[in-house]
Design a protein around this motif. Structure first.
Motif, PDB file in Angstrom:
ATOM      1  N   ALA A   7       0.824  -1.207   0.000  1.00 48.26           N
ATOM      2  CA  ALA A   7       0.000   0.000   0.000  1.00 48.26           C
ATOM      3  C   ALA A   7       0.859   1.260   0.000  1.00 48.26           C
ATOM      4  O   ALA A   7       1.968   1.265   0.526  1.00 48.26           O
ATOM      5  N   LYS A   8       0.312   2.336  -0.565  1.00 48.84           N
ATOM      6  CA  LYS A   8       1.024   3.612  -0.604  1.00 48.84           C
ATOM      7  C   LYS A   8       0.912   4.377   0.710  1.00 48.84           C
ATOM      8  O   LYS A   8       1.759   5.203   1.023  1.00 48.84           O
ATOM      9  N   GLU A   9      -0.162   4.126   1.470  1.00 47.58           N
ATOM     10  CA  GLU A   9      -0.376   4.791   2.756  1.00 47.58           C
ATOM     11  C   GLU A   9      -0.910   3.762   3.743  1.00 47.58           C
ATOM     12  O   GLU A   9      -1.228   2.642   3.359  1.00 47.58           O
ATOM     13  N   GLU A  13      -8.314   3.318   2.562  1.00 43.50           N
ATOM     14  CA  GLU A  13      -8.665   4.114   1.388  1.00 43.50           C
ATOM     15  C   GLU A  13      -7.448   4.425   0.514  1.00 43.50           C
ATOM     16  O   GLU A  13      -7.583   5.002  -0.560  1.00 43.50           O
ATOM     17  N   SER A  14      -6.275   4.062   0.991  1.00 44.58           N
ATOM     18  CA  SER A  14      -5.077   4.341   0.194  1.00 44.58           C
ATOM     19  C   SER A  14      -5.040   3.411  -1.011  1.00 44.58           C
ATOM     20  O   SER A  14      -5.713   2.385  -1.056  1.00 44.58           O
ATOM     21  N   THR A  15      -4.252   3.799  -1.983  1.00 51.04           N
ATOM     22  CA  THR A  15      -4.166   2.987  -3.189  1.00 51.04           C
ATOM     23  C   THR A  15      -3.074   1.936  -3.078  1.00 51.04           C
ATOM     24  O   THR A  15      -2.148   2.031  -2.279  1.00 51.04           O
ATOM     25  N   PHE A  20       6.946  -4.086  -4.453  1.00 55.77           N
ATOM     26  CA  PHE A  20       6.969  -4.974  -3.292  1.00 55.77           C
ATOM     27  C   PHE A  20       8.022  -4.503  -2.278  1.00 55.77           C
ATOM     28  O   PHE A  20       7.694  -4.067  -1.188  1.00 55.77           O
ATOM     29  N   GLY A  21       9.274  -4.574  -2.640  1.00 55.66           N
ATOM     30  CA  GLY A  21      10.345  -4.210  -1.706  1.00 55.66           C
ATOM     31  C   GLY A  21      10.404  -2.738  -1.382  1.00 55.66           C
ATOM     32  O   GLY A  21      10.860  -2.352  -0.314  1.00 55.66           O
ATOM     33  N   ARG A  22       9.943  -1.914  -2.281  1.00 54.75           N
ATOM     34  CA  ARG A  22      10.009  -0.454  -2.100  1.00 54.75           C
ATOM     35  C   ARG A  22       8.658   0.162  -1.775  1.00 54.75           C
ATOM     36  O   ARG A  22       8.541   1.387  -1.679  1.00 54.75           O
ATOM     37  N   GLY A  23       7.640  -0.643  -1.608  1.00 53.03           N
ATOM     38  CA  GLY A  23       6.322  -0.126  -1.240  1.00 53.03           C
ATOM     39  C   GLY A  23       6.372   0.523   0.135  1.00 53.03           C
ATOM     40  O   GLY A  23       7.143   0.105   0.999  1.00 53.03           O
ATOM     41  N   ALA A  24       5.553   1.539   0.347  1.00 53.58           N
ATOM     42  CA  ALA A  24       5.610   2.291   1.603  1.00 53.58           C
ATOM     43  C   ALA A  24       5.079   1.507   2.799  1.00 53.58           C
ATOM     44  O   ALA A  24       5.647   1.568   3.890  1.00 53.58           O
ATOM     45  N   GLU A  93      -4.556   2.006  -9.232  1.00 53.06           N
ATOM     46  CA  GLU A  93      -5.601   2.956  -8.834  1.00 53.06           C
ATOM     47  C   GLU A  93      -6.629   2.298  -7.912  1.00 53.06           C
ATOM     48  O   GLU A  93      -7.480   2.977  -7.350  1.00 53.06           O
ATOM     49  N   ILE A  94      -6.535   0.991  -7.759  1.00 54.30           N
ATOM     50  CA  ILE A  94      -7.460   0.282  -6.881  1.00 54.30           C
ATOM     51  C   ILE A  94      -7.051   0.535  -5.420  1.00 54.30           C
ATOM     52  O   ILE A  94      -5.867   0.679  -5.119  1.00 54.30           O
ATOM     53  N   THR A  95      -8.056   0.623  -4.557  1.00 58.27           N
ATOM     54  CA  THR A  95      -7.747   0.877  -3.145  1.00 58.27           C
ATOM     55  C   THR A  95      -7.551  -0.442  -2.395  1.00 58.27           C
ATOM     56  O   THR A  95      -7.964  -1.509  -2.858  1.00 58.27           O
ATOM     57  N   ILE A  96      -6.951  -0.311  -1.236  1.00 61.24           N
ATOM     58  CA  ILE A  96      -6.743  -1.485  -0.391  1.00 61.24           C
ATOM     59  C   ILE A  96      -8.101  -2.082  -0.002  1.00 61.24           C
ATOM     60  O   ILE A  96      -8.280  -3.299  -0.023  1.00 61.24           O
TER      61      ILE A  96
END
Length: 104
Positions: A7-9, A13-15, A20-24, A93-96
């Motif tokens: 996930a980005k956040e 509701e985050s996208t 994988f290794g560099r995801g936030a 663009e899909i959310t978690i």
């Protein structure tokens, strides 16, 4: 089943994060308890070995499935060794929350 989604956040509701290794963040979803936890990826900014460290984190979290956009060869090898299923999504663009709805 415990599933990790990149996930980005750190909120539902985050996208989705294609990395994988560099995801936030890693979203850990337990389909038996319906619990959702977010874990910061402390290896996202690492100089090297982020994928391997992230794969080790999946093992520590007890993940049985990981959903991300891509897996590096070393991470893939480690996840295969521990029989953790890898699922590739290509829609960033899909959310978690939408992914959780799809898999539950």
């Amino acid at each position: 089943m415990k599933t990790v989604i990149t996930a980005k956040e750190n909120q539902e509701e985050s996208t989705f994060d294609l990395r994988f290794g560099r995801g936030a963040y890693f979203c850990l979803f337990d389909s038996e308890t319906m619990q959702i936890e977010f874990h910061k990826n402390e290896f996202a900014e690492a100089q090297g070995g982020a994928g391997t460290k992230a794969a080790e984190k999946m093992i520590a979290l007890g993940a049985q499935k990981v959903i991300s956009g891509d897996f590096g060869p070393k991470a893939k090898e480690l996840l295969e060794k521990f029989k953790i299923q890898m699922v590739i999504f290509e829609n960033d663009e899909i959310t978690i929350a939408e992914i959780i709805k799809l898999i539950s």
